[in-house]
Design an enzyme around this catalytic site. Structure first.
Site, PDB file in Angstrom:
ATOM      1  N   ASP A   1     -22.597  21.670  28.603  1.00  0.00           N
ATOM      2  CA  ASP A   1     -23.556  22.219  29.566  1.00  0.00           C
ATOM      3  C   ASP A   1     -22.922  23.252  30.493  1.00  0.00           C
ATOM      4  OD1 ASP A   1     -25.423  20.660  28.413  1.00  0.00           O
ATOM      5  OD2 ASP A   1     -26.107  19.680  30.246  1.00  0.00           O
TER       6      ASP A   1
ATOM      7  N   ASN B 150     -29.137  22.624  25.530  1.00  0.00           N
ATOM      8  CA  ASN B 150     -30.040  21.585  26.029  1.00  0.00           C
ATOM      9  C   ASN B 150     -29.698  21.294  27.491  1.00  0.00           C
ATOM     10  OD1 ASN B 150     -32.062  19.710  26.033  1.00  0.00           O
ATOM     11  ND2 ASN B 150     -30.991  18.193  24.790  1.00  0.00           N
TER      12      ASN B 150
ATOM     13  N   ARG C 245     -38.923  20.187  26.747  1.00  0.00           N
ATOM     14  CA  ARG C 245     -38.731  19.667  28.108  1.00  0.00           C
ATOM     15  C   ARG C 245     -39.521  20.541  29.080  1.00  0.00           C
ATOM     16  NH1 ARG C 245     -32.391  18.623  28.856  1.00  0.00           N
ATOM     17  NH2 ARG C 245     -33.151  17.645  30.766  1.00  0.00           N
TER      18      ARG C 245
ATOM     19  N   ASP D 112     -30.267   8.600  36.254  1.00  0.00           N
ATOM     20  CA  ASP D 112     -29.362   8.697  35.106  1.00  0.00           C
ATOM     21  C   ASP D 112     -28.498   7.458  34.955  1.00  0.00           C
ATOM     22  OD1 ASP D 112     -30.398  11.095  34.445  1.00  0.00           O
ATOM     23  OD2 ASP D 112     -28.667  12.301  35.066  1.00  0.00           O
TER      24      ASP D 112
ATOM     25  N   GLU E  80     -32.890  14.372  27.919  1.00  0.00           N
ATOM     26  CA  GLU E  80     -32.369  14.859  26.652  1.00  0.00           C
ATOM     27  C   GLU E  80     -33.178  14.331  25.472  1.00  0.00           C
ATOM     28  OE1 GLU E  80     -30.726  14.421  29.289  1.00  0.00           O
ATOM     29  OE2 GLU E  80     -28.869  15.602  29.343  1.00  0.00           O
TER      30      GLU E  80
ATOM     31  N   HIS F  67     -25.923  12.342  25.276  1.00  0.00           N
ATOM     32  CA  HIS F  67     -24.625  11.811  25.686  1.00  0.00           C
ATOM     33  C   HIS F  67     -24.721  10.420  26.294  1.00  0.00           C
ATOM     34  CE1 HIS F  67     -25.300  13.611  29.926  1.00  0.00           C
ATOM     35  NE2 HIS F  67     -26.418  13.680  29.260  1.00  0.00           N
ATOM     36  N   ARG F  68     -25.740  10.204  27.131  1.00  0.00           N
ATOM     37  CA  ARG F  68     -25.809   8.919  27.829  1.00  0.00           C
ATOM     38  C   ARG F  68     -26.151   7.763  26.888  1.00  0.00           C
ATOM     39  NH1 ARG F  68     -24.360  10.369  32.455  1.00  0.00           N
ATOM     40  NH2 ARG F  68     -25.131  12.293  33.375  1.00  0.00           N
TER      41      ARG F  68
ATOM     42  N   LYS G   6     -21.534  16.741  26.177  1.00  0.00           N
ATOM     43  CA  LYS G   6     -22.403  17.338  27.194  1.00  0.00           C
ATOM     44  C   LYS G   6     -21.826  17.141  28.595  1.00  0.00           C
ATOM     45  CE  LYS G   6     -27.343  17.909  27.660  1.00  0.00           C
ATOM     46  NZ  LYS G   6     -27.712  18.196  28.997  1.00  0.00           N
TER      47      LYS G   6
END
Ligand code: C5P
Length: 684
Positions: free
Chosen positions: A52, A98, A132, A332, A360, A406-407, A439
């Site tokens: 990012d 993204n 998004r 998050d 995401e 990623h999360r 990311k």
């Protein structure tokens, strides 16, 4: 970072140690944009290096910002020369991946600048970025008089921003923006509108409830660092005073990422049984809202101590306590709570997390699907999720899909600690597309493995033994890279001992003469004390880079002599065992499958005919700039094989359960695929 299709985590049993967090994504991208828009040059310290931020940097470069990386006191510093609020280029197409933290604020800033100064810019991303929403921001920009064209679906990127020089913005009435879909729309306006506030104040009003308020706090704190003091009335009205202009603070530090900290706080709460997890880079004085994840983790049982920029976490209550929590303030990091719920007694319910659906991926749906795969019971609603852990017998070996999020990858990795929940049997976890962590945290898995422990027998080993120049070193390195595993080139250890023995004049001049007892003991002493370090394909001996010397023919010949000494082999035994580390090991040599790792899950015995081997060796030496003669190489190889085969201790021979593989006519790529295929079969 791993560039592999999937990563298999064995069942993990404990964790402890220190992790240094990468810089915060939210702060990094805001700082970059602010530095890029400012007057003057800003030295940015501890910037996150991730997908990012790479996207943002590329965009700034296209817009004419000067970027220069340099080292200062052993640290990387990025020097950003700002454009001082002036467009330096009239046209650009920005590809923003993204990265919501790039798309939203760049849209607003460029809309404002093109309206005032003229120009035409296109902003697009990956397909998910085009799903998004950005409509609320587009509406706000249109109220201001900006010309924004939606090039795909209305309300979504890609967008085109257009204007002619000398235009004006409608600033007489407050700009109104909705706050309940993403707080990034408000952040985007707050970052963009100081560019239009030189001669008059600009007022922004939020419609409806504002979600994720802590992110607005980050924005306001950073605006202040860059010389713009926004007046806030509640969370409804924000005034940028007349006369505002961005001014570089000259130097700024990026805090560690508080959302990334959540995985390690959870790790401590779940698995830090005898040693805490120390997290460096964020702490009590953080400006990031996600730091309040710590309170939620404490409510679930974590034992946390905090300093200004560090945290130390141990297991407190166990099993963890189930909680019911409104997570609006930590959108998050709250994902990490959903995974901690696997280790709680009862059902954990997280509410007010509607924003998960436009991240995401649809994170509520994704989390529910993947937690069910590991055996949990999950219920979900439009803006909530409830997780009940699996009973001990219900844990499932899962292949976790990560949705390019990623999360999801980082969260679900924590399911590998199921032995601590009493899972019967304990199960591993497969993480698909592990590189998506790039990311925000490219080295996440390396950090996790560095802190985690597993039962030794759960750390898989593949051995590749064979004669000199059969290609086993290259094959082993490639297989290890393809799996994201550790690699042990045991030949290098013997080569290093050979070089050390030679340097200390412990070897008879006549290579054919065996070592007497004293010499054997001395060489074994060298082997035991050997100071050797591996760094990628570099080898350091006694603090000196000996990468070239160890790969020389002469070192191979010395190795072959010292390796026949039983005490040398004994001295190197434990050292080789120590390479068995998470998530797995590929070891190559002569006796990896027979002596050192007899329990290896896959053993390959690699051969090639002598002529092929001599030719490969020849090419390898020549390409390294070392002169060689192919006939003498072949004679040498044959002599060495004979010595390795006929020695009494650990002679070169295939393990009984080894797969025989003659790769004389096979390319390296085909050989790698062959071994990976055997491994896939073994696992299945
Ligand atoms: O594989 P490489 O050519 O680097 O090995 C050098 C020498 O070290 C071999 O010829 C062998 O004598 C010795 N060696 C060994 N056992 C191992 C690896 C290497 O005896 N596991």
């Amino acid at each position: 970072m791993f560039s592999i299709p999937h990563l298999d985590l064995p069942a993990l049993t404990a964790a402890g140690g220190t992790v240094r967090l990468p810089g915060s994504k939210s702060i990094s991208n805001r700082v970059l944009l602010l530095a890029g828009l400012s007057e003057g040059t800003t030295d940015v310290h501890d910037l996150l290096d991730s997908d990012d931020t790479a996207v943002m940097l590329r965009a700034l470069e296209q817009l004419g910002c000067g970027l220069q990386q340099r080292r200062h006191d052993g640290q990387e510093v990025l020097e950003v020369r700002g454009v001082g609020g002036q467009l330096r280029t009239a046209q650009a197409a920005l590809l923003l991946g993204n990265a919501g933290t790039a798309m939203r604020p760049l849209t607003a800033a460029l809309a404002v600048l093109t309206t005032l100064q003229g120009g035409e810019f296109e902003l697009s991303g990956v397909p998910r970025m085009h799903e998004r929403p950005i409509g609320d921001l587009v509406d706000a920009l249109r109220q201001l008089g900006c010309q924004v064209d939606e090039l795909g679906q209305p309300g979504y990127p890609p967008l085109r921003l257009r204007g002619v020089a000398g235009g004006a913005l409608n600033l007489a009435a407050p700009v109104r923006v909705r706050g309940n879909v993403s707080s990034q729309f408000l952040t985007a306006l707050l970052l963009a509108l100081p560019l239009a506030a030189r001669s008059q104040a600009v007022v922004i009003e939020v419609e409806g409830e504002l979600i994720s308020k802590p992110y607005i706090d980050i924005t306001l704190a950073l605006l202040q660092r860059f010389g713009v003091k926004v007046q806030r009335e509640g969370w409804q009205r924000f005034t940028i005073p007349a006369g505002s202009a961005y001014q570089s603070p000259a130097r700024i530090h990026v805090e560690g990422d508080a959302s990334s900290a959540s995985y390690f706080v959870a790790l401590g709460a779940i698995a830090a049984v005898d040693q805490p997890i120390r997290i460096e880079g964020v702490g009590a004085s953080s400006i990031q809202g996600d730091i309040r994840f710590v309170e939620a983790a404490q409510a679930m049982g974590a034992d946390v101590q905090a300093g200004p920029n560090w945290l130390s976490v141990r297991r407190g209550a166990w099993p963890l306590r189930a909680v019911e929590l409104n997570c609006n303030h930590i959108p998050d990091a709250a994902m990490t709570l959903a995974v901690m719920a696997l280790y709680a007694k009862g059902t954990t319910r997280l509410s007010n997390i509607g924003s998960w659906r436009v991240k995401e991926t649809d994170r509520i749906a994704a989390m529910a699907t993947e937690l069910r795969k590991v055996g949990a019971q999950v219920a979900e609603g439009p803006d909530w999720i409830a997780v009940t852990p699996p009973p001990p017998q219900a844990w499932q070996l899962a292949s976790v899909h990560t949705y390019d999020d990623h999360r999801m990858a980082m969260c679900l990795s924590l399911a590998a600690f199921n032995p601590l929940a009493g899972a019967q049997p304990a199960v591993g976890v497969r993480i698909e597309d592990p590189r998506c962590v790039g990311k925000t945290f490219p080295d996440y898995f390396e950090a996790l493995f560095g802190l985690s422990r597993a039962r030794l027998q759960d750390i898989p080993v593949i051995t590749i033994d064979g004669p000199s120049s059969s290609g086993k070193g290259t094959l082993a390195a490639r297989v290890a890279a393809a799996l994201g595993w550790q690699h042990l080139d045991s030949g290098v250890l013997y080569r290093a001992v050979g070089l050390a023995a030679k340097a200390r004049s412990l070897l008879p001049d006549d290579a054919a003469q065996p070592l007497n007892e004293t010499a054997q003991a001395q060489v074994a002493g060298e082997a035991a004390a050997l100071d050797i370090r591996f760094e990628g394909d570099r080898v350091w001996i006694d603090g000196q880079d000996q990468s070239e010397a160890v790969r020389h023919e002469a070192a191979g010949a010395l190795a072959s002599r010292v390796s026949a000494v039983p005490a040398v082999r004994a001295a190197l035994h434990q050292r080789q065992l120590d390479f068995r580390a998470l998530p797995g090991l590929v070891a190559d040599g002569r006796d990896m499958g027979t002596v050192v790792f007899p329990d290896a899950a896959l053993k390959v015995f690699l051969t090639a005919d002598a002529a092929t081997r001599a030719e490969r060796r020849y090419k390898q030496l020549i390409s390294n700039g070392i002169s060689a003669n192919i006939e003498s190489l072949q004679l040498d190889l044959e002599a060495r094989d004979l010595r390795d085969r006929s020695r009494t201790m650990a002679p070169l021979k295939p393990a009984e359960d080894a797969v025989m593989f003659d790769n004389s006519g096979t390319s390296i790529e085909e050989s790698v695929q062959q071994v990976l295929q055997w491994w896939a079969h073994r696992r299945a």
